[in-house]
Design an enzyme around this catalytic site. Structure first.
Site, PDB file in Angstrom:
ATOM      1  N   ARG A   1       0.820  -1.224   0.000  1.00 28.74           N
ATOM      2  CA  ARG A   1       0.000   0.000   0.000  1.00 28.74           C
ATOM      3  C   ARG A   1       0.845   1.261   0.000  1.00 28.74           C
ATOM      4  O   ARG A   1       0.405   2.322  -0.411  1.00 28.74           O
ATOM      5  CB  ARG A   1      -0.949  -0.006   1.216  1.00 28.74           C
ATOM      6  CG  ARG A   1      -1.750   1.270   1.393  1.00 28.74           C
ATOM      7  CD  ARG A   1      -2.998   1.090   2.253  1.00 28.74           C
ATOM      8  NE  ARG A   1      -2.769   0.366   3.472  1.00 28.74           N
ATOM      9  CZ  ARG A   1      -2.174   0.865   4.570  1.00 28.74           C
ATOM     10  NH1 ARG A   1      -1.769   2.112   4.589  1.00 28.74           N
ATOM     11  NH2 ARG A   1      -1.998   0.125   5.637  1.00 28.74           N
TER      12      ARG A   1
ATOM     13  N   LYS B   1      -6.372  10.115 -18.469  1.00 24.55           N
ATOM     14  CA  LYS B   1      -6.537  10.847 -19.727  1.00 24.55           C
ATOM     15  C   LYS B   1      -5.294  10.661 -20.595  1.00 24.55           C
ATOM     16  O   LYS B   1      -5.045   9.578 -21.071  1.00 24.55           O
ATOM     17  CB  LYS B   1      -6.852  12.315 -19.425  1.00 24.55           C
ATOM     18  CG  LYS B   1      -7.952  12.501 -18.373  1.00 24.55           C
ATOM     19  CD  LYS B   1      -9.314  12.019 -18.854  1.00 24.55           C
ATOM     20  CE  LYS B   1     -10.353  11.876 -17.749  1.00 24.55           C
ATOM     21  NZ  LYS B   1     -10.557  12.988 -16.864  1.00 24.55           N
TER      22      LYS B   1
ATOM     23  N   TYR C   1     -13.834  20.717 -12.603  1.00 23.98           N
ATOM     24  CA  TYR C   1     -14.353  19.391 -12.987  1.00 23.98           C
ATOM     25  C   TYR C   1     -15.481  19.032 -12.021  1.00 23.98           C
ATOM     26  O   TYR C   1     -15.281  19.034 -10.795  1.00 23.98           O
ATOM     27  CB  TYR C   1     -13.182  18.414 -12.890  1.00 23.98           C
ATOM     28  CG  TYR C   1     -13.480  16.962 -13.143  1.00 23.98           C
ATOM     29  CD1 TYR C   1     -13.821  16.508 -14.417  1.00 23.98           C
ATOM     30  CD2 TYR C   1     -13.377  16.025 -12.113  1.00 23.98           C
ATOM     31  CE1 TYR C   1     -14.077  15.171 -14.639  1.00 23.98           C
ATOM     32  CE2 TYR C   1     -13.617  14.683 -12.341  1.00 23.98           C
ATOM     33  CZ  TYR C   1     -13.974  14.267 -13.609  1.00 23.98           C
ATOM     34  OH  TYR C   1     -14.209  12.928 -13.829  1.00 23.98           O
TER      35      TYR C   1
ATOM     36  N   ASP D   1      -5.308  21.641 -11.049  1.00 27.17           N
ATOM     37  CA  ASP D   1      -5.625  20.467 -11.859  1.00 27.17           C
ATOM     38  C   ASP D   1      -5.090  20.737 -13.266  1.00 27.17           C
ATOM     39  O   ASP D   1      -5.584  21.609 -13.977  1.00 27.17           O
ATOM     40  CB  ASP D   1      -7.147  20.246 -11.875  1.00 27.17           C
ATOM     41  CG  ASP D   1      -7.544  18.971 -12.619  1.00 27.17           C
ATOM     42  OD1 ASP D   1      -6.806  18.550 -13.548  1.00 27.17           O
ATOM     43  OD2 ASP D   1      -8.597  18.397 -12.294  1.00 27.17           O
TER      44      ASP D   1
HETATM   45  C1  LIG Z   1     -11.087  13.022 -15.526  1.00 28.89           C
HETATM   46  C2  LIG Z   1     -10.700  14.206 -14.747  1.00 28.89           C
HETATM   47  C3  LIG Z   1     -10.509  14.153 -13.375  1.00 28.89           C
HETATM   48  C4  LIG Z   1     -10.773  12.893 -12.572  1.00 28.89           C
HETATM   49  O1  LIG Z   1      -9.931  11.865 -12.931  1.00 28.89           O
HETATM   50  P1  LIG Z   1     -10.332  10.309 -12.744  1.00 28.89           P
HETATM   51  O2  LIG Z   1      -9.075   9.625 -13.110  1.00 28.89           O
HETATM   52  O3  LIG Z   1     -11.469  10.035 -13.671  1.00 28.89           O
HETATM   53  O4  LIG Z   1     -10.710  10.134 -11.323  1.00 28.89           O
HETATM   54  C5  LIG Z   1     -10.109  15.294 -12.719  1.00 28.89           C
HETATM   55  N1  LIG Z   1      -9.914  16.442 -13.382  1.00 28.89           N
HETATM   56  C6  LIG Z   1     -10.098  16.541 -14.701  1.00 28.89           C
HETATM   57  C7  LIG Z   1      -9.860  17.837 -15.378  1.00 28.89           C
HETATM   58  C8  LIG Z   1     -10.501  15.427 -15.430  1.00 28.89           C
HETATM   59  O5  LIG Z   1     -10.688  15.528 -16.742  1.00 28.89           O
END
Ligand SMILES: *Cc1c(COP(=O)(O)O)cnc(C)c1O
Length: 421
Positions: free
Chosen positions: A88, A238, A141, A213
């Site tokens: 972990r 992504k 988001y 982010d």
């Molecule tokens: C997809 C996304 C997230 C969340 O990511 P996950 O891997 O789906 O939990 C956060 N911020 C942005 C801008 C995103 O596109």
């Protein structure tokens, strides 16, 4: 144990290595050569494996780590931020990915997590306490907005939303209780570009942390740490994963913050599995080439869409007509393939007919994979500090690696369906 790459004149970088005495992962500071981003993406985090000539790290399916003696076990346990004694807390596979990501970002240290949302939860949980105030961008988001409204507020954290275009005006929103300012630029769904340097300057003058982010850009198109951000957040699901086959995230921070982040990740149990770490690292190696293609195809298609009579506005900061273009040009070094379109007023039925019939654009959330995607969006549902007042429906496109001619032909047939409906 050695790491790959010549140790000539260079600058400090962080490397993970496997300490054979402790049979565990350990963390060292070393000197690496100067190199450009694309070279760095290829070379970063390549641990030398003494047992094989494999280019890629071995995948360690590990919960228990065995130690040869009690002394070795106690020594490892006393170095909990440097040495993993349990799955972990990290494995050689997650460590290799963390090293690679951190080297690309230029932060002090990275923690990989089981999702982008987990990365965000860890970062917010590590620094916010009851009584603290969080300034959250209105275009965040939307699951993060739910996390704030449904979870953080229950824990006594006050969250207020601010206009993404606030710039230096953020200073007036900072109170004595403000602990963190959170930015996401461009904004989710509507792609407003924030003046990140002005916001981070104002936050730091008041001793407030700033988190960003950076999923839309990846560290290749926006360098968080060159813009004085403390905490970089990414969904690796992504572009880094890049193949629509994994869910993961990463938090990278400056030096004073990394222990709090690691501790929170360990306590919340947000560790990713080793197979996903392997896939993310494999995806990362081709990120610059893919990102450039997404940008080129995305811009070609965004410009084409901007000239269509059915389209009211294209929401893409790399277009010179976009209101955020000047700041985007100043701060970013590229764009990917994700942008929005505001259609001229038209019925939902017509929009559905257009989207349902696409051959190459799958209807689905997420993005960053090799395939093109589309969804209808409803930005007005997720704004409280500002109002979204477009007169027509909005759609979000993600341009994949298909040939742009095929994509444009598909879009053109879509507009025929829209008009016929
Ligand atoms: C997809 C996304 C997230 C969340 O990511 P996950 O891997 O789906 O939990 C956060 N911020 C942005 C801008 C995103 O596109």
């Amino acid at each position: 144990m050695m790491v790959h790459g010549p140790n000539g004149a260079g600058y400090p970088i962080r490397r993970w290595t496997v300490d054979t005495d402790l049979s565990a992962v350990t963390w060292i500071l070393t000197i690496g050569p100067r190199m450009k981003d694309r070279t760095r993406v290829v070379s970063a985090g390549r641990l030398e494996n003494p047992k094989s000539g494999s280019v890629n790290p071995p995948v360690h399916h590990t919960s228990t780590v065995l130690f040869p003696t009690v002394e070795a076990y106690l020594k490892a346990r006393s170095k909990s931020f440097e040495v993993s004694i349990y799955g972990r807390l990290g494995t050689p596979t997650s460590a290799a990915l963390e090293t690679a990501l951190c080297e690309i970002e230029g932060g002090f240290r990275t923690l990989v997590t089981s999702s982008g949302m987990a990365a965000i939860t860890v970062a917010l949980g590590a620094f916010l306490s009851s009584g603290d105030h969080l300034l959250m961008v209105d275009t965040v988001y939307d699951p993060v907005r739910s996390l704030c409204d449904r979870v953080l507020t229950r824990m006594g954290i006050r969250v207020s939303y601010y206009d993404p275009l606030v710039g230096a005006g953020i200073a007036e929103l900072i109170t004595r209780e403000t602990r963190m300012v959170y930015v996401e630029s461009p904004g989710s769904l509507t792609f407003e570009v924030q003046d990140v340097p002005a916001i981070s300057h104002a936050a730091h003058q008041r001793g407030v942390l700033i988190a960003m982010d950076n999923t839309w850009s990846t560290p290749l198109n926006f360098n968080v740490f060159n813009h004085d951000i403390d905490i970089s957040l990414q969904s690796l699901s992504k572009y880094v994963g890049g193949h629509s086959d994994l869910v993961m995230g990463a938090v990278t921070t400056t030096e004073p913050l990394h222990r709090d982040v690691r501790r929170m990740g360990a306590l919340l149990g947000t560790c990713p599995g080793p197979d996903d770490c392997f896939l993310a690292q494999r995806g990362m190696r081709t990120l610059p080439a893919r990102l450039r293609q997404h940008q080129d195809s995305g811009l070609t298609i965004a410009s084409w869409l901007a000239g269509r009579p059915e389209v009211s506005r294209v929401l893409h900061p790399a277009l010179s007509s976009d209101p955020g273009h000047a700041i985007w040009r100043r701060d970013f070094s590229g764009a990917g393939g994700l942008f929005g379109v505001v259609l001229k007023p038209v019925s939902d039925r017509a929009v559905h007919a257009m989207l349902d019939g696409y051959e190459h654009f799958g209807i689905g959330v997420s993005w960053g994979g090799f395939e093109s995607l589309v969804i209808p969006t409803s930005p007005e549902r997720y704004r409280t500090a500002t109002a979204w007042t477009a007169d027509g429906p909005t759609v979000r496109y993600y341009i994949g690696l298909e040939d742009v001619d095929d994509l444009i032909a598909d879009l053109e047939r879509g507009f025929n369906r829209l008009r016929a409906a």
